[in-house]
Design a protein around this motif. Sequence first.
Motif, PDB file in Angstrom:
ATOM      1  N   PHE A 277      -8.855  -5.410 -11.072  1.00 53.38           N
ATOM      2  CA  PHE A 277      -7.909  -4.372 -10.671  1.00 53.38           C
ATOM      3  C   PHE A 277      -7.426  -4.579  -9.247  1.00 53.38           C
ATOM      4  O   PHE A 277      -6.262  -4.339  -8.943  1.00 53.38           O
ATOM      5  CB  PHE A 277      -8.544  -2.987 -10.827  1.00 53.38           C
TER       6      PHE A 277
ATOM      7  N   LYS B 153      -4.974  -7.441  -9.348  1.00 56.48           N
ATOM      8  CA  LYS B 153      -3.727  -7.019  -9.997  1.00 56.48           C
ATOM      9  C   LYS B 153      -2.899  -6.133  -9.062  1.00 56.48           C
ATOM     10  O   LYS B 153      -1.685  -6.212  -9.037  1.00 56.48           O
ATOM     11  CB  LYS B 153      -4.041  -6.264 -11.282  1.00 56.48           C
ATOM     12  N   GLN B 154      -3.588  -5.343  -8.276  1.00 56.93           N
ATOM     13  CA  GLN B 154      -2.895  -4.425  -7.365  1.00 56.93           C
ATOM     14  C   GLN B 154      -2.252  -5.173  -6.201  1.00 56.93           C
ATOM     15  O   GLN B 154      -1.159  -4.851  -5.783  1.00 56.93           O
ATOM     16  CB  GLN B 154      -3.902  -3.408  -6.838  1.00 56.93           C
ATOM     17  N   GLU B 155      -2.913  -6.203  -5.673  1.00 61.74           N
ATOM     18  CA  GLU B 155      -2.409  -6.935  -4.512  1.00 61.74           C
ATOM     19  C   GLU B 155      -2.685  -8.429  -4.688  1.00 61.74           C
ATOM     20  O   GLU B 155      -3.630  -8.975  -4.136  1.00 61.74           O
ATOM     21  CB  GLU B 155      -3.097  -6.418  -3.242  1.00 61.74           C
TER      22      GLU B 155
ATOM     23  N   LYS C 179       3.131   3.674 -11.966  1.00 64.36           N
ATOM     24  CA  LYS C 179       2.117   2.721 -12.420  1.00 64.36           C
ATOM     25  C   LYS C 179       1.234   2.282 -11.265  1.00 64.36           C
ATOM     26  O   LYS C 179       0.033   2.099 -11.448  1.00 64.36           O
ATOM     27  CB  LYS C 179       2.770   1.516 -13.073  1.00 64.36           C
ATOM     28  N   GLU C 180       1.802   2.126 -10.088  1.00 62.20           N
ATOM     29  CA  GLU C 180       1.001   1.768  -8.915  1.00 62.20           C
ATOM     30  C   GLU C 180       0.011   2.875  -8.574  1.00 62.20           C
ATOM     31  O   GLU C 180      -1.143   2.598  -8.242  1.00 62.20           O
ATOM     32  CB  GLU C 180       1.905   1.510  -7.711  1.00 62.20           C
ATOM     33  N   ARG C 181       0.448   4.107  -8.667  1.00 65.52           N
ATOM     34  CA  ARG C 181      -0.434   5.244  -8.382  1.00 65.52           C
ATOM     35  C   ARG C 181      -1.578   5.299  -9.387  1.00 65.52           C
ATOM     36  O   ARG C 181      -2.745   5.478  -9.008  1.00 65.52           O
ATOM     37  CB  ARG C 181       0.359   6.553  -8.412  1.00 65.52           C
TER      38      ARG C 181
ATOM     39  N   LEU D 249      -2.761   2.794 -11.179  1.00 62.65           N
ATOM     40  CA  LEU D 249      -3.611   1.633 -10.929  1.00 62.65           C
ATOM     41  C   LEU D 249      -4.522   1.875  -9.726  1.00 62.65           C
ATOM     42  O   LEU D 249      -5.711   1.538  -9.755  1.00 62.65           O
ATOM     43  CB  LEU D 249      -2.746   0.387 -10.718  1.00 62.65           C
ATOM     44  N   ARG D 250      -3.984   2.485  -8.673  1.00 62.04           N
ATOM     45  CA  ARG D 250      -4.787   2.809  -7.497  1.00 62.04           C
ATOM     46  C   ARG D 250      -5.889   3.816  -7.831  1.00 62.04           C
ATOM     47  O   ARG D 250      -7.040   3.666  -7.410  1.00 62.04           O
ATOM     48  CB  ARG D 250      -3.890   3.375  -6.398  1.00 62.04           C
TER      49      ARG D 250
ATOM     50  N   THR E  81      -8.571   2.074  -9.800  1.00 64.85           N
ATOM     51  CA  THR E  81      -9.356   1.209  -8.924  1.00 64.85           C
ATOM     52  C   THR E  81     -10.367   2.030  -8.138  1.00 64.85           C
ATOM     53  O   THR E  81     -11.543   1.649  -8.036  1.00 64.85           O
ATOM     54  CB  THR E  81      -8.432   0.441  -7.963  1.00 64.85           C
TER      55      THR E  81
END
Length: 73
Positions: free
Chosen positions: A19, A22-24, A46-48, A50-51, A54
């Motif tokens: 994760f 994938k995020q960075e 989707k970023e929120r 995913l965060r 994580t």
Amino acid sequence: MIQLIRFLWYLNMLLVIFFILKQEPKLKGMNNLSQREQGFSLSSTKERILRQQTWGLLISFVTLTVLIVKFNA
């Protein structure tokens, strides 16, 4: 019981690594991979999500680490 906790700990560790990568992924500066990067672009929702996932995995990782230490002592 401890084997199950250790298995979940290992699985959680791999998911946290996945994760975070994938995020960075750190691919933004490479010109030859710019086509692949377009496929991985995420919307803000989707970023929120995913965060949040994580952070949830990180919290469960720390919790499982504490449980492993407690059961081994």
